[in-house]
Design an enzyme around this catalytic site. Structure first.
Site, PDB file in Angstrom:
ATOM      1  N   GLU A 187      -5.214   1.472   2.408  1.00  0.00           N
ATOM      2  CA  GLU A 187      -5.050   0.300   3.273  1.00  0.00           C
ATOM      3  C   GLU A 187      -5.266   0.677   4.727  1.00  0.00           C
ATOM      4  O   GLU A 187      -5.860  -0.054   5.501  1.00  0.00           O
ATOM      5  CB  GLU A 187      -3.647  -0.300   3.099  1.00  0.00           C
ATOM      6  CG  GLU A 187      -3.455  -1.651   3.797  1.00  0.00           C
ATOM      7  CD  GLU A 187      -2.955  -1.549   5.238  1.00  0.00           C
ATOM      8  OE1 GLU A 187      -2.928  -2.580   5.918  1.00  0.00           O
ATOM      9  OE2 GLU A 187      -2.596  -0.434   5.693  1.00  0.00           O
ATOM     10  N   GLU A 188      -4.774   1.860   5.071  1.00  0.00           N
ATOM     11  CA  GLU A 188      -4.775   2.272   6.484  1.00  0.00           C
ATOM     12  C   GLU A 188      -6.178   2.535   7.027  1.00  0.00           C
ATOM     13  O   GLU A 188      -6.369   2.661   8.223  1.00  0.00           O
ATOM     14  CB  GLU A 188      -3.898   3.521   6.684  1.00  0.00           C
ATOM     15  CG  GLU A 188      -2.411   3.311   6.378  1.00  0.00           C
ATOM     16  CD  GLU A 188      -1.705   2.419   7.385  1.00  0.00           C
ATOM     17  OE1 GLU A 188      -2.355   1.875   8.291  1.00  0.00           O
ATOM     18  OE2 GLU A 188      -0.473   2.262   7.250  1.00  0.00           O
ATOM     19  N   HIS A 214       0.831  -1.213   0.000  1.00  0.00           N
ATOM     20  CA  HIS A 214       0.000   0.000   0.000  1.00  0.00           C
ATOM     21  C   HIS A 214       0.856   1.250   0.000  1.00  0.00           C
ATOM     22  O   HIS A 214       1.891   1.313   0.663  1.00  0.00           O
ATOM     23  CB  HIS A 214      -1.012  -0.006   1.147  1.00  0.00           C
ATOM     24  CG  HIS A 214      -0.463   0.076   2.536  1.00  0.00           C
ATOM     25  ND1 HIS A 214      -0.291   1.262   3.190  1.00  0.00           N
ATOM     26  CD2 HIS A 214      -0.073  -0.894   3.416  1.00  0.00           C
ATOM     27  CE1 HIS A 214       0.164   1.027   4.408  1.00  0.00           C
ATOM     28  NE2 HIS A 214       0.327  -0.265   4.572  1.00  0.00           N
ATOM     29  N   ASP A 230       5.991   2.150   6.855  1.00  0.00           N
ATOM     30  CA  ASP A 230       4.682   1.507   6.634  1.00  0.00           C
ATOM     31  C   ASP A 230       3.901   2.367   5.646  1.00  0.00           C
ATOM     32  O   ASP A 230       3.409   3.418   6.010  1.00  0.00           O
ATOM     33  CB  ASP A 230       3.932   1.384   7.965  1.00  0.00           C
ATOM     34  CG  ASP A 230       2.533   0.823   7.808  1.00  0.00           C
ATOM     35  OD1 ASP A 230       2.214   0.308   6.732  1.00  0.00           O
ATOM     36  OD2 ASP A 230       1.758   0.910   8.787  1.00  0.00           O
ATOM     37  N   HIS A 262       3.569   3.027  13.014  1.00  0.00           N
ATOM     38  CA  HIS A 262       2.631   4.158  13.115  1.00  0.00           C
ATOM     39  C   HIS A 262       3.141   5.258  14.046  1.00  0.00           C
ATOM     40  O   HIS A 262       2.362   6.082  14.506  1.00  0.00           O
ATOM     41  CB  HIS A 262       1.211   3.711  13.525  1.00  0.00           C
ATOM     42  CG  HIS A 262       0.485   3.040  12.399  1.00  0.00           C
ATOM     43  ND1 HIS A 262      -0.885   2.885  12.378  1.00  0.00           N
ATOM     44  CD2 HIS A 262       0.936   2.500  11.242  1.00  0.00           C
ATOM     45  CE1 HIS A 262      -1.238   2.254  11.255  1.00  0.00           C
ATOM     46  NE2 HIS A 262      -0.140   2.013  10.557  1.00  0.00           N
ATOM     47  N   ASP A 314       4.247  -5.927   3.313  1.00  0.00           N
ATOM     48  CA  ASP A 314       3.946  -4.831   4.240  1.00  0.00           C
ATOM     49  C   ASP A 314       4.815  -5.001   5.487  1.00  0.00           C
ATOM     50  O   ASP A 314       5.429  -6.052   5.688  1.00  0.00           O
ATOM     51  CB  ASP A 314       2.455  -4.886   4.613  1.00  0.00           C
ATOM     52  CG  ASP A 314       1.906  -3.555   5.126  1.00  0.00           C
ATOM     53  OD1 ASP A 314       2.708  -2.661   5.482  1.00  0.00           O
ATOM     54  OD2 ASP A 314       0.676  -3.412   5.183  1.00  0.00           O
TER      55      ASP A 314
HETATM   56 CO    CO Z   1      -0.096   0.805   8.743  1.00  0.00          CO
HETATM   57 ZN    ZN Z   2       0.943  -1.141   6.346  1.00  0.00          ZN
END
Ligand code: CO
Ligand code: ZN
Length: 327
Positions: free
Chosen positions: A195-196, A63, A165, A304, A218
């Protein structure tokens, strides 16, 4: 194999929160266009690159969207209240520098609180350094999204940056596209959107591609920091081959094929079991009448946060495993 740090830095620092992936999509499309047979962009904004082959249809997805903050209210003094786009821990936001799509910069701070350890998103605001509501509105509108502004740092062993990420996955796909020697399989590389916020892009991409096999690339959490849970994945222990996360249980055939390949090629690997969190694989495997799906994960500390950390050796192991698999 060595890591192209300048390309990686560009990929990691380009704006592209969920639903606003245009800039990062253009950058990736430019980077790969000479190495693929066809590039398509679907209605949601997924970038789908096709490298033709006669064998099985394989969809490989990373992503390109990133987590961010969306402006929801601007007060008389010009301070911006926000909501989160994707999973964000409020405590990690205090003092964080942010950047909107138009380049407007600001800082996240908290209203005065009795107890700092009970911070909620509601207690926080973005200050872009203006003198009132009108001035802020000239730069930021309700619904605009900002991302973390932070430095891309690199030592001999690790990379530290926000948005590894999943821009590190995008980087691995790009390098695979450039370096794959002979592909007997029919390869669809997907740089997915949103995706998030719930694997939305991978869902529509898988629906249109109808792959025989799905593979997500990922990041995954590590369990090697003070007082972490007893789970297997650790930084520096190689490519993680997914057994399970919250969004899927990897198909046995795909997991076993990846393990066999890693053993045969001497690629350092570890098995990933994750109790929380998911990837594009979760959406792909439930597309149409079902798709055999697995995932290669890059071990990543502090996911994150503004300071996600990955190991350079692990990146190379992931790259080698993906390249071997698609070849
Ligand atoms: Co993420
Ligand atoms: Zn991710």
């Amino acid at each position: 194999m060595i890591i192209d740090s300048s390309l990686l830095k560009e990929i990691v620092t380009t704006y592209g929160p969920s639903s606003r992936e245009e800039k990062i999509r253009n950058l990736i499309a430019n980077e790969i266009k000479e190495y693929v047979d066809e590039i398509k962009i679907d209605a949601l904004g997924n970038l789908i690159a096709h490298k033709k082959g006669l064998g099985k249809k394989i969809m490989i997805s990373s992503h390109m969207d990133q987590i961010g903050l969306m402006a929801i209210d601007i007060d008389e003094k010009g301070f911006i209240r926000f909501t989160n786009i994707g999973g964000i821990k409020p405590a990690l936001l205090l003092g964080q520098r942010v950047r909107f799509e138009n380049g407007t910069i600001g800082v996240v701070y908290s209203e005065k609180l009795e107890e700092d350890n009970k911070i909620k998103v509601d207690n926080l605001y973005i200050d872009i350094g203006t003198n009132g509501r009108e001035e802020t509105l000239n730069k930021v509108k309700i619904g605009d999204i900002c991302i973390f502004q932070n430095e891309f740092l690199e030592s001999d062993k690790v990379i530290i940056s926000p948005y590894l990420d999943d821009r590190i996955g995008c980087y691995i796909l790009i390098e695979t596209i450039k370096n794959v020697m002979k592909n007997s399989n029919d390869l669809y590389f997907v740089f997915s959107v949103q995706e998030e916020v719930g694997m939305r892009g991978a869902k529509t991409a898988a629906f249109s591609i109808e792959p025989d096999i799905g593979l997500a690339v990922d990041v995954t959490s590590t369990f090697d920091t003070p007082k972490s849970e007893k789970l297997n994945v650790k930084l520096f222990n190689g490519a993680a081959i997914k057994a399970m996360d919250y969004s899927l249980i990897a198909h046995k055939d795909i997991k076993d094929a990846l393990i066999e390949l890693a053993e045969a090629k001497g690629i350092k690997y570890q098995i990933e079991v994750l109790e929380h969190g998911g990837t594009d694989a979760g959406a792909i495997h439930m597309s149409k009448s079902g798709v055999k799906t697995g995932a290669i994960s890059i071990p990543c500390r502090y996911i994150h946060s503004q300071s996600e950390m990955v190991s350079k050796d692990d990146i190379i192991m992931c790259l080698e495993l993906l390249k071997a698999y698609v070849e």
